[in-house]
Design an enzyme around this catalytic site. Structure first.
Site, PDB file in Angstrom:
ATOM      1  N   CYS A   1       0.696  -1.194   0.108  1.00 33.60           N
ATOM      2  CA  CYS A   1      -0.049  -0.092   0.004  1.00 33.60           C
ATOM      3  C   CYS A   1       0.810   1.046  -0.004  1.00 33.60           C
ATOM      4  CB  CYS A   1      -0.750   0.105   1.166  1.00 33.60           C
ATOM      5  SG  CYS A   1      -2.040   1.501   1.276  1.00 33.60           S
TER       6      CYS A   1
ATOM      7  N   CYS B   1      -1.706   1.783  -2.728  1.00 33.00           N
ATOM      8  CA  CYS B   1      -2.777   2.888  -2.798  1.00 33.00           C
ATOM      9  C   CYS B   1      -1.952   4.056  -2.702  1.00 33.00           C
ATOM     10  CB  CYS B   1      -3.365   2.741  -1.494  1.00 33.00           C
ATOM     11  SG  CYS B   1      -3.108   0.904  -0.803  1.00 33.00           S
TER      12      CYS B   1
ATOM     13  N   LYS C   1      -0.150   5.491  -5.802  1.00 36.76           N
ATOM     14  CA  LYS C   1      -1.035   5.317  -6.907  1.00 36.76           C
ATOM     15  C   LYS C   1      -1.887   6.721  -6.871  1.00 36.76           C
ATOM     16  CE  LYS C   1      -4.984   4.218  -6.007  1.00 36.76           C
ATOM     17  NZ  LYS C   1      -5.349   2.968  -5.728  1.00 36.76           N
TER      18      LYS C   1
ATOM     19  N   TYR D   1       6.615   4.599   9.281  1.00 35.37           N
ATOM     20  CA  TYR D   1       6.196   3.289   9.607  1.00 35.37           C
ATOM     21  C   TYR D   1       7.516   2.589  10.574  1.00 35.37           C
ATOM     22  CZ  TYR D   1       2.140   2.222   7.304  1.00 35.37           C
ATOM     23  OH  TYR D   1       0.630   1.990   6.822  1.00 35.37           O
TER      24      TYR D   1
ATOM     25  N   TYR E   1      -9.323  -3.251 -10.699  1.00 36.84           N
ATOM     26  CA  TYR E   1      -8.843  -2.152 -10.024  1.00 36.84           C
ATOM     27  C   TYR E   1      -8.036  -1.138 -10.756  1.00 36.84           C
ATOM     28  CZ  TYR E   1     -11.691  -3.095  -5.714  1.00 36.84           C
ATOM     29  OH  TYR E   1     -12.725  -3.198  -5.001  1.00 36.84           O
TER      30      TYR E   1
ATOM     31  N   GLU F   1      -7.635   1.981 -12.980  1.00 39.65           N
ATOM     32  CA  GLU F   1      -6.779   3.207 -12.302  1.00 39.65           C
ATOM     33  C   GLU F   1      -5.757   3.512 -13.275  1.00 39.65           C
ATOM     34  OE1 GLU F   1      -7.952   2.565  -7.760  1.00 39.65           O
ATOM     35  OE2 GLU F   1      -5.967   1.866  -8.363  1.00 39.65           O
TER      36      GLU F   1
ATOM     37  N   ARG G   1     -15.804  -6.329 -13.364  1.00 47.24           N
ATOM     38  CA  ARG G   1     -16.648  -7.327 -13.293  1.00 47.24           C
ATOM     39  C   ARG G   1     -17.105  -7.558 -11.449  1.00 47.24           C
ATOM     40  NH1 ARG G   1     -15.893 -12.846 -11.737  1.00 47.24           N
ATOM     41  NH2 ARG G   1     -13.748 -12.541 -12.062  1.00 47.24           N
TER      42      ARG G   1
ATOM     43  N   HIS H   1     -26.472  21.762   0.287  1.00 45.34           N
ATOM     44  CA  HIS H   1     -26.778  22.176  -1.255  1.00 45.34           C
ATOM     45  C   HIS H   1     -25.606  23.412  -1.291  1.00 45.34           C
ATOM     46  CE1 HIS H   1     -29.045  22.781  -4.497  1.00 45.34           C
ATOM     47  NE2 HIS H   1     -29.023  24.053  -4.294  1.00 45.34           N
TER      48      HIS H   1
ATOM     49  N   GLU I   1     -25.790  15.353  -1.925  1.00 46.07           N
ATOM     50  CA  GLU I   1     -27.216  15.584  -1.374  1.00 46.07           C
ATOM     51  C   GLU I   1     -28.073  14.627  -2.380  1.00 46.07           C
ATOM     52  OE1 GLU I   1     -29.067  19.371  -2.280  1.00 46.07           O
ATOM     53  OE2 GLU I   1     -27.486  19.883  -3.772  1.00 46.07           O
TER      54      GLU I   1
HETATM   55  P1  NDP Z   1      -8.505  -7.582 -10.162  1.00 43.98           P
HETATM   56  O1  NDP Z   1      -8.977  -8.888  -9.535  1.00 43.98           O
HETATM   57  O2  NDP Z   1      -9.347  -6.356  -9.820  1.00 43.98           O
HETATM   58  O3  NDP Z   1      -8.483  -7.473 -11.692  1.00 43.98           O
HETATM   59  C1  NDP Z   1      -7.802  -8.379 -12.640  1.00 43.98           C
HETATM   60  C2  NDP Z   1      -8.320  -8.257 -13.942  1.00 43.98           C
HETATM   61  O4  NDP Z   1      -7.386  -8.930 -14.747  1.00 43.98           O
HETATM   62  C3  NDP Z   1     -10.028  -8.820 -14.203  1.00 43.98           C
HETATM   63  O5  NDP Z   1     -10.305  -7.749 -15.001  1.00 43.98           O
HETATM   64  C4  NDP Z   1      -9.571  -9.942 -14.586  1.00 43.98           C
HETATM   65  O6  NDP Z   1     -10.604 -10.585 -15.649  1.00 43.98           O
HETATM   66  C5  NDP Z   1      -8.452 -10.017 -15.503  1.00 43.98           C
HETATM   67  N1  NDP Z   1      -7.629 -11.094 -15.767  1.00 43.98           N
HETATM   68  C6  NDP Z   1      -7.257 -12.105 -14.755  1.00 43.98           C
HETATM   69  N2  NDP Z   1      -6.509 -13.042 -15.258  1.00 43.98           N
HETATM   70  C7  NDP Z   1      -6.743 -13.005 -16.589  1.00 43.98           C
HETATM   71  C8  NDP Z   1      -5.824 -13.464 -17.611  1.00 43.98           C
HETATM   72  N3  NDP Z   1      -5.251 -14.731 -17.515  1.00 43.98           N
HETATM   73  N4  NDP Z   1      -6.170 -12.907 -18.760  1.00 43.98           N
HETATM   74  C9  NDP Z   1      -6.663 -11.886 -18.953  1.00 43.98           C
HETATM   75  N5  NDP Z   1      -7.221 -11.297 -18.142  1.00 43.98           N
HETATM   76  C10 NDP Z   1      -7.034 -11.767 -16.759  1.00 43.98           C
HETATM   77  O7  NDP Z   1      -6.874  -7.376 -10.006  1.00 43.98           O
HETATM   78  P2  NDP Z   1      -5.783  -6.105  -9.889  1.00 43.98           P
HETATM   79  O8  NDP Z   1      -4.673  -6.664 -10.268  1.00 43.98           O
HETATM   80  O9  NDP Z   1      -6.564  -4.973 -10.583  1.00 43.98           O
HETATM   81  O10 NDP Z   1      -6.035  -5.764  -8.362  1.00 43.98           O
HETATM   82  C11 NDP Z   1      -5.712  -6.704  -7.417  1.00 43.98           C
HETATM   83  C12 NDP Z   1      -6.536  -6.457  -6.154  1.00 43.98           C
HETATM   84  O11 NDP Z   1      -5.765  -5.312  -5.334  1.00 43.98           O
HETATM   85  C13 NDP Z   1      -7.970  -5.959  -6.396  1.00 43.98           C
HETATM   86  O12 NDP Z   1      -8.618  -6.832  -6.298  1.00 43.98           O
HETATM   87  C14 NDP Z   1      -8.139  -5.280  -5.136  1.00 43.98           C
HETATM   88  O13 NDP Z   1      -8.744  -6.059  -4.001  1.00 43.98           O
HETATM   89  C15 NDP Z   1      -6.858  -4.624  -4.494  1.00 43.98           C
HETATM   90  N6  NDP Z   1      -6.713  -3.238  -5.061  1.00 43.98           N
HETATM   91  C16 NDP Z   1      -7.532  -2.207  -4.606  1.00 43.98           C
HETATM   92  C17 NDP Z   1      -7.281  -0.966  -5.212  1.00 43.98           C
HETATM   93  C18 NDP Z   1      -8.199   0.044  -4.376  1.00 43.98           C
HETATM   94  O14 NDP Z   1      -8.900  -0.104  -3.233  1.00 43.98           O
HETATM   95  N7  NDP Z   1      -8.603   1.171  -4.953  1.00 43.98           N
HETATM   96  C19 NDP Z   1      -6.473  -0.607  -6.210  1.00 43.98           C
HETATM   97  C20 NDP Z   1      -5.707  -1.775  -6.700  1.00 43.98           C
HETATM   98  C21 NDP Z   1      -5.637  -2.924  -6.053  1.00 43.98           C
HETATM   99  P3  NDP Z   1     -12.075 -11.078 -15.121  1.00 43.98           P
HETATM  100  O15 NDP Z   1     -12.828  -9.953 -14.552  1.00 43.98           O
HETATM  101  O16 NDP Z   1     -12.566 -11.641 -16.354  1.00 43.98           O
HETATM  102  O17 NDP Z   1     -11.641 -12.181 -14.040  1.00 43.98           O
END
Ligand code: NDP
Length: 459
Positions: free
Chosen positions: A44, A49, A52, A100, A178, A182, A205, A436, A441
């Site tokens: 993070c 986080c 980012k 930290y 995510y 981003e 998704r 407002h 709101e």
């Molecule tokens: P996510 O799980 O959010 O997304 C992964 C994406 O990669 C999905 O769209 C998935 O598709 C796709 N994918 C996975 N495997 C393959 C593959 N073999 N080929 C093609 N596409 C693939 O993971 P992220 O890496 O974005 O982030 C990891 C986690 O970190 C998040 O789930 C979240 O918990 C955390 N995070 C949180 C943030 C925040 O709070 N703002 C910011 C960044 C990360 P499909 O949908 O079809 O499975």
């Protein structure tokens, strides 16, 4: 009894969850050590986080300068200096890393560096030195994974994206989660030509469909070339950069490919087997509601357990762990109604159930939705829409989901999360007076539910 061991608690991993647990446990008088092999602060703070969000702020200025014109401002000579931004960002991350470590020192935690490996249920080896502890906590986090296929060695993950020497002119982001949303937004707003390639029918998704569709529409309006139902089959290095072969046969040229295709728990070379700590089918450390692993004196929390990969969740799990083990107050963390945000441009934030989930969970739901152009954009002329949505369980009238796409969504949804956690009904929302003029709101002024989907179909 505890003196049988070098420490009462040995924490493996100096990220958000591990540091919080170590500090709080030490605060109860426990003798605590922590080990980290990379940098204190974890994903993070170091490569997640925090940087980012700084990237996201940097990127947003581009639009802000353009939008200023509508309010009478002339901004001349605005230029973005990647190196200056990166130097400032790095200095801030180093400062936080220092904080930290200082917090740990001040709490009396022994700080160690190196790779830790369990030798048995009570012993940990760190770079050839053994330590014993009554309780061990595994908080080793996760790491990004690349998809299978050829040429991914030419791509980068979210680990490297924070260290780029230059802003790419063209970037391809692979994924629809995510990190993909981003960074597609960040690169696009900073001026790169961005293509986001996603294998599914719509990005994000698992989120509410109106959120997904609204966000996708806004990303496209801002210039992101979004390709859904498409995969990257092959990446090749060329004289001009990288050539990607897509599943539809097209060859895309780009300067940078960011694989944002998910993360996996860090369980490699930890000696889990030796210590009797089992992992589940997803490779995550198996834990019960109290974060206890299959070895009763070993606990695990945060991303390595793959419950919800969010920093505040890891911290809350850590607090529950400390209450359970060191404060005589056994309690589990409540993973219900955890809000989260995707810091895209525009951002998304959400808490509770999507419409789809609510329709599965309840016999009847009322859905309230508002789509509007924020006041600010009446003068900027920018064609950006915000969308807000409330999902209400009809019988109880409880608000079970709140979703937003639009400026300040994460700031707004945090408050909605309190209301939902408290079990507020739609009538409580209705009785709440708005501030407002704000976008927020809208959440207390939506009065007419959408027609039932069946009724709509019959029209
Ligand atoms: P996510 O799980 O959010 O997304 C992964 C994406 O990669 C999905 O769209 C998935 O598709 C796709 N994918 C996975 N495997 C393959 C593959 N073999 N080929 C093609 N596409 C693939 O993971 P992220 O890496 O974005 O982030 C990891 C986690 O970190 C998040 O789930 C979240 O918990 C955390 N995070 C949180 C943030 C925040 O709070 N703002 C910011 C960044 C990360 P499909 O949908 O079809 O499975």
């Amino acid at each position: 009894m505890a003196d049988k061991f070098d420490f009462d608690l040995f924490v493996i991993g100096g990220g958000s969850g591990g540091v919080r647990a170590a500090r709080m446990a030490a605060g109860t008088g426990a003798r605590v050590a922590i080990v980290e092999e990379y940098r204190y602060g974890g994903t993070c703070v170091i490569r997640g986080c925090v940087p980012k969000k700084l990237f996201s702020y940097a990127a947003h200025y581009h639009e802000d300068f353009e939008d200023a014109a509508g309010f009478g401002w002339t901004v001349e000579g605005a230029r973005f200096d990647w190196r200056r931004f990166m130097a400032n960002k790095n200095a801030e991350i180093e400062r936080l890393e220092g904080i930290y470590q200082r917090l740990l020192e001040d709490a009396g935690v022994e700080i160690r560096r190196g790779h830790a490996r369990l030798m048995d249920a009570h012993r940990v080896e760190v770079d050839a030195r053994a330590f014993s502890a009554e309780t061990i906590l595994i908080a080793t986090g996760g790491h990004p994974v690349f998809p299978p296929g050829h040429g991914w060695e030419f791509s980068i993950s979210s680990n490297e994206v924070f260290e780029l020497d230059t802003l790419p002119e063209r970037a391809v982001v692979y994924g629809g989660g995510y990190i993909a949303v981003e960074f597609a937004s960040i690169f696009n707003a900073l001026g790169a030509r961005v293509t986001e390639v996603y294998r599914g029918a719509q990005i994000l998704r698992g989120f509410d469909d109106d959120v997904r569709n609204t966000l996708a529409g806004e990303l496209v309006k801002k210039g992101i070339d979004l390709r859904v139902e498409t995969t990257i089959d092959h990446i090749e290095k060329t004289a001009a950069g990288l050539a990607l072969r897509l599943s539809d046969g097209e060859v895309l040229e780009t300067d940078l490919v960011l694989a944002a295709t998910g993360r996996r728990p860090n369980t490699g070379n930890l000696g889990l087997d030796t210590a009797g700590v089992e992992v589940n089918e997803r490779g995550a450390v198996k834990v019960d509601a109290y974060s206890r692993t299959t070895q009763p004196n070993i606990y695990a929390l945060g991303d390595v357990t793959d419950r919800m990969a969010l920093t505040p969740v890891a911290i809350a799990e850590a607090m529950a762990f400390v209450d359970t083990v060191y404060r005589g107050n056994p309690r589990s963390m409540d993973h219900g109604d955890v809000p989260s945000a995707v810091f895209g441009q525009p951002p998304v934030a959400t808490v509770g159930l999507s419409e789809h989930e609510a329709r599965e969970a309840y016999a009847a739901v009322d859905v309230y939705r508002s789509t509007f152009r924020p006041l600010r954009h009446t003068l900027t002329g920018r064609d950006e829409l915000s969308m807000m949505k409330l999902i209400v369980a009809r019988a109880s009238q409880k608000v079970v989901g709140a979703h937003m796409v639009g400026a300040d969504a994460p700031e707004i949804i945090q408050g909605m999360a309190v209301a939902i956690k408290a079990g507020a009904t739609k009538q409580v929302f209705d009785a709440t007076v708005g501030i407002h003029p704000t976008a927020a709101e809208e959440f207390v002024t939506m009065r007419e539910p959408l027609p039932e989907p069946d009724a709509k179909a019959a029209e």
